[in-house]
Design a protein around this motif. Structure first.
Motif, mmCIF file in Angstrom:
data_model
loop_
_atom_site.group_PDB
_atom_site.id
_atom_site.type_symbol
_atom_site.label_atom_id
_atom_site.label_comp_id
_atom_site.label_asym_id
_atom_site.label_seq_id
_atom_site.Cartn_x
_atom_site.Cartn_y
_atom_site.Cartn_z
ATOM 1 N N GLN A 6 0.995 -1.234 -0.251
ATOM 2 C CA GLN A 6 0.078 0.155 0.068
ATOM 3 C C GLN A 6 0.792 1.451 0.078
ATOM 4 O OE1 GLN A 6 -2.910 0.867 3.139
ATOM 5 N NE2 GLN A 6 -4.149 1.536 1.855
ATOM 6 N N HIS A 7 2.176 1.119 0.116
ATOM 7 C CA HIS A 7 3.107 2.159 0.584
ATOM 8 C C HIS A 7 4.275 1.977 -0.331
ATOM 9 C CE1 HIS A 7 0.599 3.711 3.975
ATOM 10 N NE2 HIS A 7 0.696 2.686 4.118
ATOM 11 N N GLY A 8 4.562 2.953 -1.250
ATOM 12 C CA GLY A 8 5.815 2.717 -2.148
ATOM 13 C C GLY A 8 6.942 3.063 -1.461
ATOM 14 N N GLU A 9 7.972 2.979 -2.167
ATOM 15 C CA GLU A 9 9.349 2.958 -1.583
ATOM 16 C C GLU A 9 9.516 4.799 -1.412
ATOM 17 O OE1 GLU A 9 12.125 1.201 -4.222
ATOM 18 O OE2 GLU A 9 11.145 -0.656 -4.063
ATOM 19 N N ALA A 10 8.988 5.513 -2.309
ATOM 20 C CA ALA A 10 8.999 6.945 -2.054
ATOM 21 C C ALA A 10 8.061 7.529 -1.043
ATOM 22 C CB ALA A 10 9.085 7.777 -3.470
ATOM 23 N N GLY A 11 7.199 6.660 -0.532
ATOM 24 C CA GLY A 11 6.383 7.049 0.612
ATOM 25 C C GLY A 11 4.997 7.382 -0.163
ATOM 26 N N GLN A 12 4.740 7.218 -1.352
ATOM 27 C CA GLN A 12 3.500 7.306 -1.902
ATOM 28 C C GLN A 12 2.554 6.239 -1.472
ATOM 29 O OE1 GLN A 12 6.257 5.909 -3.382
ATOM 30 N NE2 GLN A 12 5.611 5.092 -5.447
ATOM 31 N N LEU A 13 1.383 6.580 -1.495
ATOM 32 C CA LEU A 13 0.183 5.595 -0.913
ATOM 33 C C LEU A 13 -0.480 5.299 -2.180
ATOM 34 C CD1 LEU A 13 -1.349 4.769 1.517
ATOM 35 C CD2 LEU A 13 -2.729 6.917 1.226
ATOM 36 N N PHE A 14 -0.749 3.894 -2.080
ATOM 37 C CA PHE A 14 -1.350 3.251 -3.347
ATOM 38 C C PHE A 14 -2.878 2.749 -2.647
ATOM 39 C CE2 PHE A 14 2.838 1.595 -4.253
ATOM 40 C CZ PHE A 14 3.192 2.688 -5.031
ATOM 41 N N ASP A 15 -4.143 3.719 -3.401
ATOM 42 C CA ASP A 15 -5.307 3.371 -2.613
ATOM 43 C C ASP A 15 -6.135 3.193 -4.056
ATOM 44 O OD1 ASP A 15 -6.484 3.385 0.262
ATOM 45 O OD2 ASP A 15 -7.878 4.187 -1.133
ATOM 46 N N ILE A 16 -7.378 3.106 -3.746
ATOM 47 C CA ILE A 16 -8.430 2.744 -4.778
ATOM 48 C C ILE A 16 -8.316 3.882 -5.779
ATOM 49 C CG2 ILE A 16 -10.999 2.885 -5.203
ATOM 50 C CD1 ILE A 16 -9.914 0.145 -4.675
ATOM 51 N N SER A 17 -8.049 5.105 -5.492
ATOM 52 C CA SER A 17 -8.033 6.207 -6.555
ATOM 53 C C SER A 17 -6.564 5.987 -7.178
ATOM 54 C CB SER A 17 -7.973 7.562 -5.996
ATOM 55 O OG SER A 17 -6.806 7.601 -4.754
ATOM 56 N N SER A 18 -5.766 5.335 -6.898
ATOM 57 C CA SER A 18 -4.451 4.808 -7.822
ATOM 58 C C SER A 18 -4.985 3.859 -8.566
ATOM 59 C CB SER A 18 -3.561 4.478 -6.696
ATOM 60 O OG SER A 18 -3.189 5.276 -5.670
ATOM 61 N N ILE A 73 -8.037 1.683 4.981
ATOM 62 C CA ILE A 73 -7.374 1.065 6.063
ATOM 63 C C ILE A 73 -7.670 -0.436 5.906
ATOM 64 C CG2 ILE A 73 -6.812 0.783 8.294
ATOM 65 C CD1 ILE A 73 -7.194 4.311 8.485
ATOM 66 N N ASP A 74 -9.061 -0.756 6.008
ATOM 67 C CA ASP A 74 -9.661 -1.975 5.817
ATOM 68 C C ASP A 74 -10.875 -1.895 5.017
ATOM 69 O OD1 ASP A 74 -8.101 -3.890 7.549
ATOM 70 O OD2 ASP A 74 -8.445 -2.245 8.878
ATOM 71 N N GLY A 75 -10.759 -2.955 3.802
ATOM 72 C CA GLY A 75 -12.116 -2.548 3.114
ATOM 73 C C GLY A 75 -12.011 -3.740 1.943
ATOM 74 N N ASP A 93 -5.509 -3.759 6.851
ATOM 75 C CA ASP A 93 -4.534 -2.983 7.773
ATOM 76 C C ASP A 93 -3.707 -2.019 7.487
ATOM 77 O OD1 ASP A 93 -4.122 -2.577 10.584
ATOM 78 O OD2 ASP A 93 -2.510 -3.914 10.762
ATOM 79 N N SER A 94 -4.042 -1.291 6.395
ATOM 80 C CA SER A 94 -3.260 -0.165 5.743
ATOM 81 C C SER A 94 -1.887 -0.777 5.309
ATOM 82 C CB SER A 94 -3.184 0.867 6.684
ATOM 83 O OG SER A 94 -2.518 2.065 6.054
ATOM 84 N N SER A 95 -1.720 -2.169 5.027
ATOM 85 C CA SER A 95 -0.566 -2.486 4.960
ATOM 86 C C SER A 95 0.030 -2.942 3.467
ATOM 87 C CB SER A 95 0.153 -3.840 5.840
ATOM 88 O OG SER A 95 -0.113 -3.357 7.143
ATOM 89 N N TYR A 96 -1.276 -3.879 2.902
ATOM 90 C CA TYR A 96 -1.021 -4.261 1.649
ATOM 91 C C TYR A 96 -2.430 -4.479 0.915
ATOM 92 C CZ TYR A 96 -2.073 -8.630 4.125
ATOM 93 O OH TYR A 96 -2.810 -9.671 4.955
ATOM 94 N N TRP A 97 -2.571 -4.688 -0.414
ATOM 95 C CA TRP A 97 -3.715 -5.029 -1.161
ATOM 96 C C TRP A 97 -3.536 -6.471 -1.767
ATOM 97 C CZ3 TRP A 97 -7.849 -1.705 -1.582
ATOM 98 C CH2 TRP A 97 -7.552 -0.496 -1.275
#
Length: 118
Positions: A6-18, A73-75, A93-97
């Motif tokens: 869910q979090h890239g190496e540069a700190g970017q967040l990967f979410d549904i919008s991504s 976070i969870d969905g 848990d806001s960790s992985y997809w």
């Protein structure tokens, strides 16, 4: 199924919008079934309350509803067309997809977002 971070190496967040641009390259979902236990952003509490037991929305309704959410976070998010499930995204848990779909879609998601390493 593939598991991506869910979090890239540069700190970017990967979410549904991504992931919506990726979905659009492979599918034209007519309907979404969502269940969101926890998310952050505009309308988060109302989305959690309405969707926790499960909520079905058209593609346009889903995109409009979720526009202000920047992190889930969870969905669980499933896309359907003609009554058939096309894909599924589950965030833990806001960790992985966990992403499920046709092999080409899974390979694309894995290559684009990177595998989650425990």
């Amino acid at each position: 199924m593939v598991i991506v971070r869910q979090h890239g190496e540069a700190g970017q967040l990967f979410d549904i919008s991504s992931f919506l641009a990726d979905v659009d390259c492979f599918f034209r979902p007519e309907q979404w079934q969502i269940s969101v236990e926890s998310c952050l952003g505009s309308n988060a509490l109302s989305i959690e309350e309405a969707s926790f037991p499960g909520l079905c929305l058209s593609d346009a309704e889903f995109r409009s509803l979720y526009r202000g959410i920047y992190q889930t976070i969870d969905g669980r998010f499933c896309g359907f067309a003609k009554g058939q499930r096309l894909f599924e995204f589950v965030v833990v848990d806001s960790s992985y997809w966990e992403v499920t779909g046709p092999p080409a879609f899974e390979a694309h998601i894995l290559a684009t977002y990177g595998a989650w390493n425990r």
